[in-house]
Design a protein around this motif. Structure first.
Motif, PDB file in Angstrom:
ATOM      1  N   ASN A 208       1.285  -0.543   0.045  1.00  0.00           N
ATOM      2  CA  ASN A 208      -0.417  -0.319   0.608  1.00  0.00           C
ATOM      3  C   ASN A 208       0.439   1.251   0.002  1.00  0.00           C
ATOM      4  O   ASN A 208       0.947   2.345  -0.572  1.00  0.00           O
ATOM      5  CB  ASN A 208      -0.584   0.020   1.322  1.00  0.00           C
TER       6      ASN A 208
ATOM      7  N   LEU B  17       1.263   4.164  -2.935  1.00  0.00           N
ATOM      8  CA  LEU B  17       1.422   5.780  -2.395  1.00  0.00           C
ATOM      9  C   LEU B  17       2.465   6.791  -2.494  1.00  0.00           C
ATOM     10  O   LEU B  17       3.042   7.185  -4.026  1.00  0.00           O
ATOM     11  CB  LEU B  17       1.447   6.162  -1.051  1.00  0.00           C
TER      12      LEU B  17
ATOM     13  N   PRO C 203      -9.334   7.685   2.485  1.00  0.00           N
ATOM     14  CA  PRO C 203      -9.048   6.035   1.788  1.00  0.00           C
ATOM     15  C   PRO C 203      -7.863   5.262   1.119  1.00  0.00           C
ATOM     16  O   PRO C 203      -7.990   4.599   0.283  1.00  0.00           O
ATOM     17  CB  PRO C 203      -9.402   7.266  -0.216  1.00  0.00           C
ATOM     18  N   PHE C 204      -6.633   6.175   1.822  1.00  0.00           N
ATOM     19  CA  PHE C 204      -5.267   5.314   1.382  1.00  0.00           C
ATOM     20  C   PHE C 204      -4.921   4.560   3.278  1.00  0.00           C
ATOM     21  O   PHE C 204      -3.969   4.223   3.064  1.00  0.00           O
ATOM     22  CB  PHE C 204      -4.564   6.321   1.271  1.00  0.00           C
ATOM     23  N   ARG C 205      -5.796   4.320   3.817  1.00  0.00           N
ATOM     24  CA  ARG C 205      -5.807   4.220   5.182  1.00  0.00           C
ATOM     25  C   ARG C 205      -5.082   2.496   5.419  1.00  0.00           C
ATOM     26  O   ARG C 205      -5.657   2.067   3.875  1.00  0.00           O
ATOM     27  CB  ARG C 205      -6.486   3.947   6.057  1.00  0.00           C
TER      28      ARG C 205
ATOM     29  N   GLU D  42     -11.938  12.426  -6.328  1.00  0.00           N
ATOM     30  CA  GLU D  42     -11.752  11.125  -5.553  1.00  0.00           C
ATOM     31  C   GLU D  42     -12.798  10.654  -4.227  1.00  0.00           C
ATOM     32  O   GLU D  42     -12.623   9.425  -4.172  1.00  0.00           O
ATOM     33  CB  GLU D  42      -9.992  11.456  -4.870  1.00  0.00           C
TER      34      GLU D  42
ATOM     35  N   VAL E 212     -15.627   7.887  -3.762  1.00  0.00           N
ATOM     36  CA  VAL E 212     -15.525   7.429  -2.132  1.00  0.00           C
ATOM     37  C   VAL E 212     -17.040   7.234  -2.097  1.00  0.00           C
ATOM     38  O   VAL E 212     -17.505   5.991  -1.465  1.00  0.00           O
ATOM     39  CB  VAL E 212     -14.477   7.173  -1.258  1.00  0.00           C
TER      40      VAL E 212
ATOM     41  N   GLN F 291      -6.170   2.944  -6.250  1.00  0.00           N
ATOM     42  CA  GLN F 291      -5.720   2.919  -4.629  1.00  0.00           C
ATOM     43  C   GLN F 291      -7.229   3.347  -4.157  1.00  0.00           C
ATOM     44  O   GLN F 291      -7.304   2.418  -3.104  1.00  0.00           O
ATOM     45  CB  GLN F 291      -5.200   4.787  -3.874  1.00  0.00           C
ATOM     46  N   THR F 292      -7.457   4.103  -4.693  1.00  0.00           N
ATOM     47  CA  THR F 292      -9.317   4.991  -3.731  1.00  0.00           C
ATOM     48  C   THR F 292     -10.095   3.524  -4.304  1.00  0.00           C
ATOM     49  O   THR F 292     -10.669   3.277  -2.993  1.00  0.00           O
ATOM     50  CB  THR F 292      -9.981   5.654  -4.581  1.00  0.00           C
TER      51      THR F 292
ATOM     52  N   SER G 280      -9.500   0.088  -1.878  1.00  0.00           N
ATOM     53  CA  SER G 280      -9.328   0.436  -0.633  1.00  0.00           C
ATOM     54  C   SER G 280     -10.818   0.377  -0.441  1.00  0.00           C
ATOM     55  O   SER G 280     -11.270  -0.280   0.767  1.00  0.00           O
ATOM     56  CB  SER G 280      -8.525   1.678   0.004  1.00  0.00           C
TER      57      SER G 280
ATOM     58  N   ARG H  51     -12.036  -2.894  -0.497  1.00  0.00           N
ATOM     59  CA  ARG H  51     -11.420  -4.180   0.724  1.00  0.00           C
ATOM     60  C   ARG H  51     -12.122  -3.938   2.146  1.00  0.00           C
ATOM     61  O   ARG H  51     -12.592  -4.921   2.417  1.00  0.00           O
ATOM     62  CB  ARG H  51     -10.049  -3.633   0.740  1.00  0.00           C
TER      63      ARG H  51
END
Lengths: 369, 598
Positions: free
Chosen positions: A108, A112, A178-180, B128, B132, B183-184, B187, B190
């Motif tokens: 992850n 980033l 969103p990136f946690r 983004e 979400v 990525q968004t 995530s 998930r």
């Protein structure tokens, strides 16, 4: 402990000598690794560590099982020591799983960092690119610092489960949500530190006349197992590492143990330095990335368009280094994860094999009906 | 700035005018004319650029307005209707195009480009958040019950929103912000997957926890896990992959495959880890059904897993799944073997009272009866290991598992023979074997097992227990019958009165003794018991009737303790399992006895 024939006794002594020597050699090599791509505590180095572990494990099994009567490993002191080892193996599986999840977190972080690269690896750096980079950098640093707490969920501050949360904060920095990192990791109260501690307790060197029998290879294997897992926990993000022990009761006088002891001391030093801050782990790539990320974030915070040429040169250099780290992670993280999985499967198999042999020995004690 | 620009433009226009005029003049050489015209073209291009930049600037300004307005707002664009969202996306497209054009023009207006990029970044950040928001708001929670009939047609996100998600994807990818998008997206998905664990009521357990779990608790968790695994691979992940493809399918295939793998990898491994822990558990025979249950389920799911994860990205998951499948196969095989060994090594220390059906027999037959339900799975596992059948029951029509089951039965028989040897009385040894083999046959005749054991085995074993019955008769009643037998020479000899008296006495004693011991013996199966009793009765009562009838004149009533009816009734007391004895006191006592024995 007395063997049937002198001949086989000699072979056995030889085998055990060899085993000790090999262990010493393997870890001595790890100690002396300083160059890329296997710099100390780098991904490459960890992979080497695991390789060596698997070799030790294979040799251990050979020493203890090959051509041996089941009785020999079922009688004292192994009747107590072996089940302890098998128990440690079960504990180690959880550590493997935790560390494997940690690698997911690293991946992850890598993504980033790659965003940062996309943003800053340009000839023209303007506000847009810098803000883009800043957003990713904040998320990245945040992810690094908050890894340990129950899967990375922290209360308040920058990270929150409620997406789209608004506040008066600097929006560029705060949209890290969103990136946690991943939730639902290990069981709630599971702690890597405690697990390692549990594994290393009761680990005592064999004394007296036990020290030249089979108790010794078992002790060596135990030590190696605990050391390798401890190293992984120190290097990679993992649930709840607070209080990770840095002091092990390592036998000083045993030659095979010296490289391991040296490694352990070195890692302990590093760990003590970083522990207070809360850390993503001692992995070399992460340590480097943290510095670069911090530098770039500072740059981003103070950025005014257009930036000076020499500043841009510095940025370029940092970005290149970051790109290099990302490349290493891209190439190395998956193989590392596969290796940890391999370790998992191997020790499970070893445990099964030992249980099988112990079972056979037990059956031989029961008179046939 | 503008003034400066328009001044430049005037100059350029003037210069071009002069150039053209000069080029048209006859005083200029061909070469010079060519140079002048080139120069003119150059200047033209410049002005086009100037005009383009002006155009772009206008467009950028317009789009900027839209984008910055939304930046200041607290609300979500996609909550405000499709007009707003499409306008926003249009604005972003304009900026995107502007950036692209500015980059491709020879004249780099760094400031304008920087500004455009800045606006683009703002838009991307906003998108983004919108992404979400949409994914979370329009997530569809599905109850496991509803999965049963809807395999593959489940929607994890409201399908109405798919086009919007696609638009956002297209715009973000077009702006080279695909990383942020992925990525968004990953995530968010998930998280949804992790939430599903809660829906499935799957808890996190450490390996240690699982190893320590006891019977019922473990079975409960395994049941939950099996249910989870089925839903996850047959329905949920199929839907997840479809979602990825719907949203990202327009791009290179590797994009949606990558996202799918990233979303699911960790989750699947965590799910499989419970299985790993179970597979490590102890391998006592009782665990066999558990292992086979799981093996069967995983075997059936393998094809789904292979399809879901057939790309390179998914190879790790695929491998781990197959490893786990194999582990359960191994565990099953091993446990089956342990089962057979347990039978073979079952200790024979104490005599089994009454000669009835031994616990071991019941255990084994019931065990394999249940085992037969796992026919397919066992077949796969044991295919290469069918032992040769020593009894020659084999033939081409045999059930694939026949060999294994015959082998188990043979092992059982062997152990039972050892147990039978504990009895001192050979007759009881036979009764014991008869009982147990009869039981085996009865069980083997039942539905699934009969197919496995086959007719030949059944016939053979029916013959066996009948054999044992006959042997019993011979051992016990042979001698007694021979007491009642008369040699021809003595047929008419009256001086054999003593002889007869002795015979009666012997008969009574033997019968009484037999009665005393064998009423305590037990034949659990009523039909079998009756068969044996009838057989005895016919022979003994008949012989007794013959004997007493023939010598009725000679035999004193006192010597005869029993009538023929008595004998027949007493025989009915045999093998009932409650020991009795015959007391030869008063006839009233006999009557009492008789009443009790009915």
């Amino acid at each position: 402990m007395s063997m049937s024939m002198d001949g086989s006794h000699d072979t056995e002594c030889e085998e055990m000598e060899l085993f000790q020597r090999h262990v010493a050699e393997r870890f001595a090599e790890l100690l002396s690794c300083t160059d890329e791509p296997e710099a100390f505590m780098s991904i490459g180095w960890l992979r080497k560590l695991l390789d060596e572990f698997l070799c030790c494990e294979a040799e251990f099994k050979a020493v203890l099982l090959m051509g041996r009567d089941p009785f020999q490993i079922a009688k004292p002191p192994l009747d107590k020591l072996l089940p302890e080892l098998l128990d440690r193996i079960i504990k180690s599986l959880d550590v493997c799983n935790a560390v494997s999840l940690g690698i997911d977190s690293l991946r992850n972080i890598q993504r980033l960092a790659e965003i940062v690269l996309s943003a800053l690896d340009q000839t023209l750096i303007g506000d847009g690119q810098v803000r883009r980079a800043k957003k990713a950098l904040s998320a990245l640093l945040s992810a690094m610092l908050h890894e340990d707490k129950d899967g990375g969920i922290t209360k308040g501050t920058e990270r929150s489960r409620s997406f789209g949360r608004r506040g008066n904060k600097d929006k560029d920095r705060s949209a890290a949500a969103p990136f946690r990192s991943l939730s639902w990791t290990m069981p709630k109260n599971w702690s890597a530190a405690k697990q390692i501690h549990a594994m290393s307790s009761n680990l005592a060197a064999p004394r007296g006349n036990e020290s030249s029998g089979l108790a010794l290879p078992v002790f060596i294997m135990n030590t190696v197992l605990v050391f390798v897992l401890w190293t992984l926990v120190a290097a990679l993000p993992c649930q709840e590492r607070n209080g990770l022990g840095t002091h092990f009761q390592m036998p000083r006088n045993l030659s095979w143990a010296q490289p391991i002891t040296a490694l352990q001391e070195r890692i302990s030093e590093e760990w003590k330095k970083k522990e207070k801050k809360g850390t993503v782990g001692l992995l070399e790539e992460m340590q480097k990335m943290e510095k670069i990320a911090q530098w770039l974030l500072d740059f981003a915070d103070s950025f005014q368009f257009p930036a000076e040429a020499d500043k841009l040169e510095e940025v370029k250099a940092q970005v290149e280094e970051l790109a290099d780290i990302c490349r290493k992670m891209e190439e190395g993280l998956e193989p590392l994860q596969l290796q940890i999985r391999e370790v998992f499967h191997r020790v499970v198999r070893t445990r099964t094999e030992f249980l099988h042999v112990l079972d056979q020995a037990a059956k031989l004690n029961i008179p046939a009906s | 700035m503008d003034d400066h620009k328009s001044e430049d433009q005037h100059l350029v226009a003037a210069a071009q005018h002069i150039l053209k005029a000069l080029a048209a003049s006859k005083a200029v050489s061909d070469d010079l004319r060519k140079t002048l015209l080139d120069f003119d073209i150059h200047l033209s291009a410049m002005s086009i650029v100037e005009r383009s930049i002006k155009q772009l600037e206008r467009k950028i300004k317009f789009a900027e307005g839209k984008i910055m307005t939304w930046k200041a707002k607290n609300s979500m664009i996609w909550d405000c209707g499709s007009k707003e969202s499409s306008e926003y996306l249009e604005a972003v497209s304009e900026i995107q195009a502007a950036v692209h054009n500015l980059q491709s023009l020879n004249e780099h207006d760094k400031e304008l480009l920087g500004r455009a990029n800045g606006i683009l970044q703002v838009a991307m950040a906003k998108l983004e958040e919108e992404l979400v928001h949409i994914l979370v708001k329009h997530k569809q929670y599905l109850e496991p019950e509803s999965f049963a009939n809807e395999a593959g047609s489940v929607d994890l996100v409201n399908p109405a929103l798919i086009p919007d998600l696609k638009s956002i994807a297209n715009v973000m990818f077009g702006s080279k912000y695909h990383q942020e998008f992925c990525q968004t997206f990953i995530s968010s998905r998930r998280d949804a997957l992790d939430e599903f664990f809660v829906v499935l009521e799957i808890e996190r357990f450490s390996n240690e926890n699982v190893m320590k779990m006891e019977g019922n608790c473990l079975n409960r968790e395994i049941k939950k896990w099996i249910r989870a695994v089925k839903i996850v691979f047959q329905v949920y992940l199929v839907a997840e992959k479809r979602l990825c493809k719907q949203i990202l399918g327009d791009f290179n295939d590797s994009v949606y495959q990558f996202c799918f793998a990233e979303i699911t990898l960790s989750f699947v491994l965590k799910l499989l880890n419970f299985g790993e822990a179970v597979a490590m558990g102890n391998r006592s025979p009782e665990k066999l059904f558990c292992f086979l249950d799981i093996y069967e389920v995983l075997e059936n799911l393998a094809v789904y897993v292979d399809i879901l994860f057939f790309e390179e990205f998914g190879s790790f998951v695929r491998d781990e799944f197959h490893k786990l499948l194999n582990k359960f196969g191994e565990a099953s095989k091993f446990t089956f073997l342990a089962f057979k060994n347990a039978i073979a090594n079952d200790p024979s220390k104490a005599r089994f009272p009454g000669g009835g059906v031994h616990h071991l027999t019941k255990y084994v037959m019931n065990f394999i009866k249940t085992l037969a339900e796992y026919g397919e799975a066992l077949n796969l596992l044991l295919a290469d290991e069918t032992p040769a059948d020593p009894e020659g029951n084999d033939d081409d029509d045999s059930h694939p598992l026949a060999g294994e089951f015959w082998s188990v039965a043979a092992t059982l028989e062997s152990n039972l023979i050892s147990k039978s040897k504990l009895y001192k009385d050979v007759a009881l040894q036979h009764v014991f074997m008869m009982n147990n083999i009869h039981y085996m046959v009865q069980k083997a005749k039942s539905s699934e097992l009969s197919l496995v054991f086959g007719d030949r085995w059944l016939r053979r074993h029916v013959a066996k227990f009948r054999d044992n019955a006959r042997s019993y008769e011979r051992v016990t009643w042979g001698p007694i019958l021979s007491i009642l037998k008369q040699e021809n020479a003595e047929l008419n000899c009256t001086s054999s009165k003593e002889n007869l008296k002795k015979k009666c006495k012997d008969f009574n004693a033997s019968f009484s003794e037999t009665y005393r011991s064998q009423t305590g013996w037990y034949i659990p199966d009523t039909e079998l018991r009756e068969d044996v009793q009838i057989s005895i009765s016919q022979k003994v009562a008949h012989a007794y009737r013959q004997f007493t009838g023939r010598y009725s004149s000679t035999i004193d009533e006192k010597w005869k303790k029993h009538t023929v009816d008595d004998i027949e009734n007493y025989v009915l007391d045999l093998f009932v399992g409650s020991p009795k004895s015959l007391h030869y006191f008063s006839s009233s006592a006999q009557i009492l006895k008789r009443d009790k024995s009915v």
